[in-house]
Design a protein around this motif. Structure first.
Motif, PDB file in Angstrom:
ATOM      1  N   THR A 102       0.941  -1.214  -0.125  1.00  0.00           N
ATOM      2  CA  THR A 102      -0.145  -0.190  -0.086  1.00  0.00           C
ATOM      3  C   THR A 102       1.072   1.112  -0.092  1.00  0.00           C
ATOM      4  OG1 THR A 102      -1.868  -1.188   1.362  1.00  0.00           O
ATOM      5  CG2 THR A 102      -1.863   1.169   1.234  1.00  0.00           C
ATOM      6  N   ASN A 122       0.482  -5.684  -5.621  1.00  0.00           N
ATOM      7  CA  ASN A 122      -0.812  -5.450  -5.013  1.00  0.00           C
ATOM      8  C   ASN A 122      -1.906  -6.564  -5.306  1.00  0.00           C
ATOM      9  OD1 ASN A 122      -2.879  -4.337  -3.146  1.00  0.00           O
ATOM     10  ND2 ASN A 122      -4.005  -3.823  -4.959  1.00  0.00           N
ATOM     11  N   MET A 246      -7.056   3.640   1.308  1.00  0.00           N
ATOM     12  CA  MET A 246      -6.493   4.313   0.118  1.00  0.00           C
ATOM     13  C   MET A 246      -6.933   5.819  -0.035  1.00  0.00           C
ATOM     14  SD  MET A 246      -4.599   1.726  -1.233  1.00  0.00           S
ATOM     15  CE  MET A 246      -4.101   2.510  -2.739  1.00  0.00           C
TER      16      MET A 246
END
Length: 324
Positions: A102, A122, A246
């Motif tokens: 991330t 990811n 996010m």
């Protein structure tokens, strides 16, 4: 999960009320607790013995040791196969496994190579987690796994690269707004590809149906309608989980870079970014997992006619494993 331990008596779903959102949050906080990664094979053997004693009526009531044993199994063992989930792909390792990936995706001003690498990393992790925690009513061949993996990576990289090229061309918006939109490109890529990833990796469930059980854990058949519900809810939970992780860190980092982090070195900013992501992830994960119960209940009347023929009580509740 503890449900993989055989026995004639049903297990309580949790020490917390799973019909309420807060009860599910507390339950998910337990199974996503990183300390569960310290569970050893001996611990699991002892946990199976304790849970087995309960299921066979030898242990008459729940005890702290029982709840500890159930927690270890719920966080470590797959509910359908009874096998230990590989450590990096357990829910208790979710935050730690995703932390570096991330942070990499949220790195500002990455070039094309960096964007492609972190989106690939990811989606590779997502494929592994989805495969390890999916409902195991149907197995997936290596060719199917490779095809679905390729499609998920392509979707992720395509969205990220496309938006990275689009945002700088938006001339009629303020530079600060353009900066914010640029920082949110990884979020759009992760959400869109995450949905594709879940549906592709669990496509066999939708095509063939998943096992449905009565209250005593007796299988009554397989249902495609239950599979659609299971996969759809899992995809939505991925969106719910990804949104704060996010969105909050990049927006907060933009603010900090104009304040306390202004002029600070790259290592200091990287550490701050990792800290923000870690705190956000640990806080959000139990709430995202708790939106939908893992052991999902549905009225028999909402399933296929062939399943309803086996029991004329259409208001009867039946159950299936949603997966995670």
């Amino acid at each position: 999960m503890a449900s993989s331990v055989p026995g004639p008596l049903p297990l309580p779903d949790s020490r917390w009320d799973q019909s309420t959102f807060w009860g599910r949050v507390r339950h998910c906080a337990e199974i996503s607790d990183p300390t569960m990664l310290l569970t050893t094979e001996d611990d699991l053997k002892n946990a199976r013995r304790i849970v087995g004693a309960y299921r066979h009526g030898e242990l008459k009531q729940t005890t702290p040791e029982f709840w500890r044993a159930k927690r270890e199994l719920d966080s470590t063992v797959h509910p359908d196969t009874g096998e230990t989930v590989l450590l990096p792909f357990r829910m208790s390792c979710c935050v730690l496994s995703n932390l570096v990936v991330t942070a990499g995706m949220l790195t500002p001003n990455m070039g094309t190579a960096g964007t492609l690498f972190w989106q690939w990393a990811n989606q590779s992790l997502n494929v592994a987690v989805n495969s390890a925690n999916a409902n195991k009513s149907h197995s997936m061949s290596m060719s199917e796994l490779a095809t679905n993996y390729t499609a998920a990576v392509t979707a992720s990289c395509g969205v990220a690269l496309g938006l990275n090229k689009l945002v700088p061309r938006l001339k009629n918006i303020a530079p600060h707004t353009r900066l914010i939109l640029g920082r949110l490109v990884p979020f759009a890529a992760v959400v869109s590809a995450g949905i594709v990833n879940v549906f592709l990796m669990r496509g066999n469930e939708i095509k063939k149906g998943i096992s449905v059980f009565d209250a005593e854990d007796n299988e009554i058949g397989r249902s495609k309608r239950a599979a659609w519900l299971a996969v759809g809810e899992t995809a939505l939970s991925r969106v719910i989980n990804a949104t704060p992780v996010m969105v909050i860190p990049p927006l907060l980092l933009v603010k900090l870079q104009r304040g306390v982090l202004k002029g600070k070195s790259l290592p200091v900013q990287t550490i701050a970014n990792l800290g923000i992501i870690a705190v956000t992830s640990f806080t959000v994960l139990p709430f995202a997992l708790a939106v939908f119960p893992q052991r999902q209940a549905i009225h028999l009347g909402k399933l296929e006619p062939e399943l309803r023929k086996k029991d004329d009580k259409e208001d009867k509740l039946v159950y299936f494993n949603r997966g995670m």
